[in-house]
Design a protein around this motif. Structure first.
Motif, short mmCIF file in Angstrom:
data_model
loop_
_atom_site.label_atom_id
_atom_site.label_comp_id
_atom_site.label_asym_id
_atom_site.label_seq_id
_atom_site.Cartn_x
_atom_site.Cartn_y
_atom_site.Cartn_z
N GLY A 208 0.82 -1.22 0.00
CA GLY A 208 0.00 0.00 0.00
C GLY A 208 0.85 1.26 0.00
N ALA A 209 1.88 1.27 0.84
CA ALA A 209 2.75 2.45 0.96
C ALA A 209 3.51 2.69 -0.35
CB ALA A 209 3.71 2.28 2.12
N VAL A 210 4.01 1.60 -0.95
CA VAL A 210 4.75 1.72 -2.22
C VAL A 210 3.81 2.26 -3.32
CG1 VAL A 210 5.93 0.45 -4.05
CG2 VAL A 210 6.47 -0.03 -1.65
N ALA A 211 2.60 1.68 -3.38
CA ALA A 211 1.63 2.10 -4.40
C ALA A 211 1.29 3.58 -4.23
CB ALA A 211 0.38 1.25 -4.31
N LYS A 212 1.12 4.00 -2.99
CA LYS A 212 0.78 5.40 -2.71
C LYS A 212 1.93 6.32 -3.09
CE LYS A 212 -1.66 8.05 0.82
NZ LYS A 212 -2.44 8.71 -0.20
N ALA A 213 3.16 5.87 -2.81
CA ALA A 213 4.33 6.67 -3.16
C ALA A 213 4.43 6.85 -4.68
CB ALA A 213 5.59 6.02 -2.61
N ILE A 214 4.15 5.77 -5.43
CA ILE A 214 4.20 5.86 -6.90
C ILE A 214 3.12 6.83 -7.40
CG2 ILE A 214 3.92 4.61 -9.09
CD1 ILE A 214 4.96 2.08 -7.60
N VAL A 218 3.69 10.36 -9.50
CA VAL A 218 3.10 10.54 -10.84
C VAL A 218 2.27 11.83 -10.89
CG1 VAL A 218 1.42 9.59 -12.49
CG2 VAL A 218 3.10 8.08 -11.42
N THR A 219 1.51 12.10 -9.82
CA THR A 219 0.57 13.24 -9.87
C THR A 219 1.13 14.50 -9.20
OG1 THR A 219 -0.48 12.45 -7.83
CG2 THR A 219 -1.48 11.76 -9.91
N TYR A 220 2.38 14.45 -8.76
CA TYR A 220 2.91 15.58 -7.99
C TYR A 220 2.90 16.94 -8.73
CZ TYR A 220 5.56 18.11 -4.49
OH TYR A 220 5.94 19.03 -3.54
N PRO A 221 3.26 16.97 -10.03
CA PRO A 221 3.21 18.28 -10.72
C PRO A 221 1.82 18.93 -10.62
CG PRO A 221 4.41 16.72 -12.05
CD PRO A 221 3.84 15.93 -10.90
N LEU A 222 0.78 18.11 -10.69
CA LEU A 222 -0.58 18.64 -10.55
C LEU A 222 -0.81 19.19 -9.15
CD1 LEU A 222 -3.14 16.21 -12.22
CD2 LEU A 222 -2.87 18.65 -12.63
N GLN A 223 -0.22 18.52 -8.15
CA GLN A 223 -0.37 18.99 -6.77
C GLN A 223 0.31 20.35 -6.59
OE1 GLN A 223 0.44 15.98 -3.74
NE2 GLN A 223 0.10 14.39 -5.24
N THR A 224 1.45 20.52 -7.31
CA THR A 224 2.15 21.80 -7.26
C THR A 224 1.27 22.90 -7.83
OG1 THR A 224 4.28 20.69 -7.47
CG2 THR A 224 4.24 23.02 -8.04
#
Length: 306
Positions: A208-214, A218-224
Motif C-alpha cells: 500500500g505504501a509503495v503504491a501510494k508513493a508511486i 506521478v501526480t505531484y506536478p498537478l499537486q504543485t
C-alpha cells in the motif's frame, strides 16, 4: 434509507479522523512541501534544511502555522468523503458483495463531491498556512486575514466568490490518484502472491505504501499547480484566474519548466513522500485499532450484521 444513516457509515467516517492524528504529527513536513511548491525562489534543499531555515527566520512554532484551519478542513473532507462513499455504496450494492470496480466508481464520485464541497476550505487554509511566511519571491502579495471567517470574507470581497474554488480543476484530476494507487497496489499484490500463499497485514501495508508513493510521484506536478492556484497570491496574468482553467494550468506548468527544468515541478516531493509513507504507517495502525474498538463499543460487531 436507514442504511445510509446507519451507525456503520458513521463509524467509517469517524475512523477517517485517524488521518487528523497523522496530519498533526507530520505537519512540519506539509509546511516544508507547501513552501517549496509556492515559493519558486526558495532553493530546493533537503526537507530538514528547509524546516531549520523556517524555524530560524520565523520562530519555533512556524512549521505549525495554520494547523487549526488545515485540521478543520481535513475533518470536513474526511467526513464528506467517507459518508458519501459509504452511503453511495449502501444504495448501489444493497446487501450484495461489492466488486472492486464498483468501489472504484463510488470512490471516484465521492472524491468529486468532496472536491466540489470542500475546495473553499482548502483555499482558505492554504493561505492561512502561508500567512506571515518570509518568501524569497517578491511577486507574492502578502495576506492579512484574522482567521478562517475573515479569510472567507476578504477573499469574497476582493476576489469574488469564484476565487474560493481556485484550483478546482487540478483537484478534480487528482481524484484519479486513488485509482492509480489501486492499479499499482493490485499489480504488486499479484506479483507477491505468485511467491507466497497468503499476505500478512504487514505485506499489505508495505504494498500500500509503495503504491501510494508511486501515485504521489506521478501526480505531484498537478499537486504543485493546485497549491499555486489555491494560494493565488502571485502577480500573474490576473485576468485569466477563474477556477484554475486548463489554460492556466498549462501556463503554470510551462512557466515552472521553463525556469527550473522538469525538476521544478517536483520541488517539495521529498517532504511529501516522507509525509505520505509515515502517514500511511500511522493510519494503518490507527485505522485497524479504531475500527475494531468502535465497532465493539457500539455493539456492532460485524458478525451480528450477517
Amino acid at each position: 434509507m436507514a442504511s445510509v444513516l446507519s451507525y456503520e457509515s458513521l463509524v467509517h467516517a469517524v475512523a477517517g479522523a485517524g488521518s487528523v492524528t497523522a496530519m498533526t504529527v507530520f505537519f512540519p513536513l506539509d509546511t516544508a512541501r507547501l513552501r517549496l511548491q509556492v515559493d519558486e525562489k526558495r532553493k530546493s534543499k533537503t526537507t530538514h534544511m528547509v524546516l531549520l531555515e523556517i524555524i530560524k527566520e520565523e520562530g519555533l512554532l512556524a512549521p505549525y502555522r495554520g494547523w487549526f484551519p488545515v485540521i478543520s478542513s481535513l475533518c470536513c473532507s474526511n467526513f464528506v468523503y467517507f459518508y458519501t462513499f459509504n452511503s453511495l455504496k449502501a444504495l448501489w450494492v444493497k446487501g450484495q458483495h461489492s466488486t472492486t470496480g464498483k468501489d472504484l466508481v463510488v470512490g471516484f464520485v465521492a472524491g468529486v463531491v468532496n472536491v466540489l464541497l470542500t475546495t473553499p476550505l482548502w483555499v482558505v487554509n492554504t493561505r492561512l498556512k502561508l500567512q506571515g511566511a518570509k518568501f524569497r519571491n517578491e511577486d507574492i502579495v502578502p495576506t492579512n486575514y484574522k482567521g478562517i471567517i475573515d479569510a472567507f470574507h476578504q477573499i469574497i470581497r476582493d476576489e469574488g466568490i469564484s476565487a474560493l474554488w481556485n484550483g478546482t480543476f487540478p483537484s478534480l484530476l487528482l481524484v484519479f490518484n486513488p485509482a492509480i494507487q489501486f492499479m499499482f497496489y493490485e499489480g504488486l499484490k499479484r506479483q507477491l502472491l505468485k511467491k507466497r500463499m497468503k499476505l500478512s497485514s504487514l505485506d499489505v501495508f508495505i504494498i500500500g505504501a509503495v503504491a501510494k508513493a508511486i501515485a504521489t510521484t506521478v501526480t505531484y506536478p498537478l499537486q504543485t499547480v493546485q497549491s499555486i492556484l489555491r494560494f493565488g497570491r502571485h502577480r500573474l496574468n490576473p485576468e485569466n484566474r477563474t477556477l484554475g482553467s486548463l489554460r492556466n494550468i498549462l501556463y503554470l506548468l510551462h512557466q515552472r519548466v521553463r525556469r527550473f527544468g522538469i525538476m521544478g515541478l517536483y520541488k517539495g516531493l521529498e517532504a511529501k513522500l516522507l509525509q505520505t509513507v509515515l502517514t500511511a504507517a500511522l493510519m494503518f495502525l490507527v485505522y485497524e485499532k479504531l475500527t475494531a474498538a468502535t465497532f465493539t463499543v457500539m455493539g456492532l460487531k460485524r458478525a451480528h450484521q450477517h
